[in-house]
Write an enzyme that holds these catalytic residues in place. Structure first.
Site, short mmCIF file in Angstrom:
data_model
loop_
_atom_site.label_atom_id
_atom_site.label_comp_id
_atom_site.label_asym_id
_atom_site.label_seq_id
_atom_site.Cartn_x
_atom_site.Cartn_y
_atom_site.Cartn_z
N HIS A 27 0.83 -1.21 0.00
CA HIS A 27 0.00 0.00 0.00
C HIS A 27 0.87 1.26 0.00
O HIS A 27 1.27 1.73 1.06
CB HIS A 27 -0.91 -0.01 1.23
CG HIS A 27 -1.78 -1.22 1.31
ND1 HIS A 27 -1.31 -2.45 1.71
CD2 HIS A 27 -3.10 -1.38 1.04
CE1 HIS A 27 -2.31 -3.32 1.67
NE2 HIS A 27 -3.40 -2.70 1.28
N HIS A 258 -4.12 3.29 -3.42
CA HIS A 258 -4.27 2.73 -2.06
C HIS A 258 -3.49 1.43 -1.86
O HIS A 258 -2.67 1.34 -0.93
CB HIS A 258 -5.76 2.46 -1.76
CG HIS A 258 -5.97 1.53 -0.60
ND1 HIS A 258 -6.05 1.96 0.69
CD2 HIS A 258 -6.05 0.17 -0.54
CE1 HIS A 258 -6.20 0.93 1.50
NE2 HIS A 258 -6.20 -0.18 0.78
N GLU A 399 -17.69 -3.98 24.31
CA GLU A 399 -16.86 -5.19 24.44
C GLU A 399 -15.65 -5.18 23.51
O GLU A 399 -14.56 -5.62 23.87
CB GLU A 399 -17.69 -6.45 24.15
CG GLU A 399 -18.83 -6.72 25.13
CD GLU A 399 -20.10 -5.95 24.80
OE1 GLU A 399 -20.14 -5.24 23.77
OE2 GLU A 399 -21.07 -6.06 25.58
N HIS A 461 -28.57 -15.55 24.34
CA HIS A 461 -27.54 -15.37 25.37
C HIS A 461 -26.77 -16.65 25.69
O HIS A 461 -25.84 -16.63 26.48
CB HIS A 461 -28.17 -14.83 26.67
CG HIS A 461 -28.47 -13.36 26.61
ND1 HIS A 461 -29.19 -12.80 25.57
CD2 HIS A 461 -28.14 -12.34 27.44
CE1 HIS A 461 -29.28 -11.49 25.78
NE2 HIS A 461 -28.65 -11.20 26.90
C1 TPP Z 1 -11.45 -4.71 9.75
C2 TPP Z 1 -10.93 -4.53 8.38
N1 TPP Z 1 -11.78 -4.50 7.34
C3 TPP Z 1 -11.32 -4.38 6.07
C4 TPP Z 1 -10.00 -4.29 5.83
C5 TPP Z 1 -9.47 -4.20 4.39
N2 TPP Z 1 -9.00 -2.84 4.13
C6 TPP Z 1 -7.71 -2.53 4.24
S1 TPP Z 1 -7.42 -0.91 3.96
C7 TPP Z 1 -9.05 -0.60 3.68
C8 TPP Z 1 -9.52 0.78 3.34
C9 TPP Z 1 -9.00 1.73 4.29
O1 TPP Z 1 -9.26 3.02 3.91
P1 TPP Z 1 -8.44 4.16 4.60
O2 TPP Z 1 -8.31 3.92 6.02
O3 TPP Z 1 -9.06 5.43 4.19
O4 TPP Z 1 -6.99 4.00 3.98
P2 TPP Z 1 -6.38 4.76 2.73
O5 TPP Z 1 -7.04 4.17 1.52
O6 TPP Z 1 -6.69 6.19 2.89
O7 TPP Z 1 -4.95 4.41 2.81
C10 TPP Z 1 -9.78 -1.77 3.81
C11 TPP Z 1 -11.25 -1.84 3.62
C12 TPP Z 1 -9.13 -4.31 6.93
N3 TPP Z 1 -7.82 -4.26 6.81
N4 TPP Z 1 -9.62 -4.41 8.19
#
Ligand code: TPP
Ligand code: MG
Length: 652
Positions: A27, A258, A399, A461
């Site tokens: 990334h 990204h 939680e 539950h």
């Molecule tokens: C809980 C979770 N859901 C989905 C992902 C997959 N994922 C990785 S980065 C991302 C998008 C993140 O967007 P942002 O925080 O705005 O990062 P940017 O594109 O600006 O670097 C997703 C959906 C993940 N790593 N963790």
């Protein structure tokens, strides 16, 4: 922007770009966008010493947006951390490189926590900030007084855990907590406007945070904001308007930067646009030296600190020392003397009552179920907004954040966090439990109301698949004690296993004592052991855990009347049993061809022990709402029914 600043920030940008390109995955967008903010943070504000990444009073830096891992690796390398070499950066995302796809916690490396599942880092940072405040109260501010910075992106802030964690942080007035929000309005699917129209300012202010909006590429604005928050009275978010993939002519501001390599052609254009004529992975000596200079500035601060620390060392050691064994031994003796029929959640409370009478580093809590989880004792002092001279946290009904915060509390220094909810809601904690296990943190999850034995609250539950699911998490010990003595032993195991988190699965309903004679040995640490045999020679092995051990004993006695002799194995922890010697395992499992298991939950995790010749008595559907004894009967979990089925099996 000054030339020096641009040069320093471009080091982070190009190391990230080149490493992602070489790995052909990763990334680049976030490190390119946040390089300016990170540079000013490290250069002017963050207190740390690369020579001693474990320095107790260092500022903590948490990369919650873990996909931008190259930002962290680049910075650590440039600053002079031994853990990250240029070679390891060149091996980004390759087998056994410390530069893994997402940051993975290793003690003493500068990687403070494992991130990647978005939002977790925010909860960890809240845990760090709470730990800092509590420790400051215990040791004094000459020893502990540091900030926790967390870099979070749009994704982190969309996650539910961020709402829980930030709301609690605001409530507690964690003034040393700072979020750097990479407000680039882009995530994977495109512009965040596809899914979000939050008013961030109102959102954060309503939590009790200060909100500062800046241009995340303006050196002066970044500096000014960071300077301002040094004396904050509440947690602060610096919302940095940035461009994802900053410097890329065709991909900046777009989701295409990204999560994939920019490509060689585009990288050439970025080099031109940012005036960076150096080869991949090449950092000009002059700029490299500037970075190393930044890395050195913490040394003298730490040296000064060490002088004070040495003077107070005796007090510090005393405050941070834990001495559990004697207390637990006495508790076990008391339990044997009294032999009360009580719920294991109550047994756990008695254990905690004894443990919290002495000074130690346990930090308790519950997600609004203190009275049900029996996690709070009369010795506890509650942590309140701005008042941290306590050892109990009311996490509220949060939680997930509670679990992520406990990871932070544990990672910070010497604390042993434990907290409770109902076992069914372990599902709300699961992503963080998994990270406790992955990071080898001694976090203790007190999960009560652990079966249909909770009765009338019904199937919503009553946990069914939770135990099997939790048991399948590597490096997690799931304990399901059968009585007070086992509960004390399980607590002892949870405290002793410093690199393994534990789940204590405890009953709501009362249980008769199983262990009636004192033994010095912690039998639960074997994972499974014999509690009864009805004859020297037997033809059935009955395995059971927790509330069903007593049911197994009754079944065993019933079978003896029909001249079917058996032994009962209490198995409070399958995970620890797996670690025993082969000969011990054989002794437990291979004495009879026919085995049965009894646990009022999914039978999944018992099939491996019982095999094809046996039967698993449990529940593989959802539970029922009724008085608990009726539910046990409904599911055939009675001595009569199990004995009848076992006789049929043996005579087959
Ligand atoms: C809980 C979770 N859901 C989905 C992902 C997959 N994922 C990785 S980065 C991302 C998008 C993140 O967007 P942002 O925080 O705005 O990062 P940017 O594109 O600006 O670097 C997703 C959906 C993940 N790593 N963790
Ligand atoms: Mg984004």
């Amino acid at each position: 922007m000054s030339k020096l600043h641009n040069d320093l920030a471009n080091c982070i940008r190009f190391l990230s770009i080149d490493a992602v390109q070489k790995a052909n995955s990763g990334h680049p967008g976030m490190p390119m966008g946040m390089a300016d903010v990170a540079t000013i943070l490290f250069k002017n504000f963050l207190r740390f010493n690369p020579k001693n990444p474990n320095w107790l009073n260092r500022d903590r830096f948490v990369l919650s947006a873990g996909h931008g891992s190259m930002l962290l690796y680049s910075a650590l390398y440039l600053l002079g951390y031994k853990s990250i070499s240029l070679n390891s950066i060149k091996k980004f995302r390759q087998l056994n490189s410390i530069c893994a796809g997402h940051p993975e916690y290793h003690p003493n490396t500068g990687i403070e926590t494992t991130t990647g599942p978005l939002g977790q880092g925010i909860a960890n940072a809240v845990g760090f900030a709470i730990a800092e405040e509590i420790l400051k109260k215990k040791l004094g501010k000459e020893i502990i007084n540091h900030k926790t910075y967390v870099l979070a992106g749009d994704g982190c802030l969309m996650e539910g855990i961020s709402h829980e964690a930030m709301s609690l942080a605001g409530h507690l007035k964690l003034k040393n907590l700072v979020m750097l929000f990479d407000n680039n309005s882009i995530s994977i699917d495109g512009p965040t406007s596809l899914a979000v129209s939050d008013n961030f300012k109102k959102r954060f202010e309503s939590y009790g945070w200060e909100y500062i909006l800046i241009n995340g590429h303006d050196e002066k604005e970044i500096f000014k904001a960071l300077k301002k928050i040094q004396n904050a009275k509440k947690p602060t978010v610096i919302s940095c308007k940035t461009k994802i993939g900053y410097g890329s002519p065709n991909k900046s501001g777009k989701s295409s930067s990204h999560g994939s390599p920019l490509g060689l052609d585009e990288i050439k254009l970025v080099r031109e646009k940012l005036n960076w004529s150096h080869k991949p992975f090449q950092i000009p000596n002059k700029i490299f030296k500037e970075w190393r200079k930044i890395g050195k500035k913490g040394q003298s601060i730490e040296n000064k600190w060490i002088k004070v620390y040495k003077k107070k060392k005796k007090l510090i050691d005393k405050v941070l020392k834990n001495n559990f064994s004697k207390t637990l031994k006495t508790e076990k003796q008391n339990a044997i003397r009294e032999l009360k029929s009580i719920a294991t959640r109550k047994s756990s409370e008695l254990t905690l009552n004894a443990l919290t009478k002495q000074n130690n580093t346990l930090i308790g809590g519950s997600a609004d179920l203190a009275g049900s989880n029996n996690t709070k004792t009369k010795n506890h002092k509650i942590i309140k907004p701005g008042e941290f001279n306590g050892n109990y946290i009311h996490y509220g009904v949060r939680e997930h954040a509670m679990s992520g915060i406990m990871n932070g509390l544990s990672l910070h220094s010497s604390f042993i966090p434990y907290a409770g909810t109902f076992l069914i809601f372990s599902d709300y904690c699961k992503p963080s439990i998994r990270l406790s296990a992955l990071m080898q943190q001694r976090v203790i999850y007190v999960m009560t109301h652990d079966s249909i034995g909770l009765g009338e609250d019904g199937p919503t539950h009553q946990p069914i698949e939770q135990l099997s699911g939790l048991r399948s998490i590597p490096n997690l010990n799931v304990f399901r004690p059968a009585d007070t003595v086992e509960t004390i032993e399980c607590w002892e195991n949870a405290l002793k296993n410093t690199k393994t988190p534990s789940v204590l699965s405890l009953t709501r309903q009362n249980l008769e004592p199983i262990r009636k004679k004192y033994s010095k040995i912690n039998k639960s640490s074997l994972g499974a052991y014999e509690v009864l045999r009805t004859n020297k020679k037997i033809n059935l092995t009955i395995l059971a855990s927790g509330s069903e051990v007593n049911l197994a004993i009754k079944t065993s006695h019933k079978l003896a009347k029909y001249k079917i002799y058996s032994k009962v194995i209490s198995m409070p922890c399958q995970d620890l049993f797996e670690l025993q010697s082969n000969s011990y395992k054989k002794k437990i499992l291979n004495e009879t061809k026919i085995k049965i298991s009894i646990e009022a939950a999914s039978t999944d995790s018992w099939k491996k022990y019982v095999g094809n010749n046996g039967l698993t008595f449990g529940i593989d559907t959802f539970g029922k709402s009724a008085p608990y004894k009726d539910i046990y009967k409904h599911f055939g979990l009675t001595p009569n029914k199990i004995a009848t089925e076992s006789i049929k099996l043996i005579k087959r």
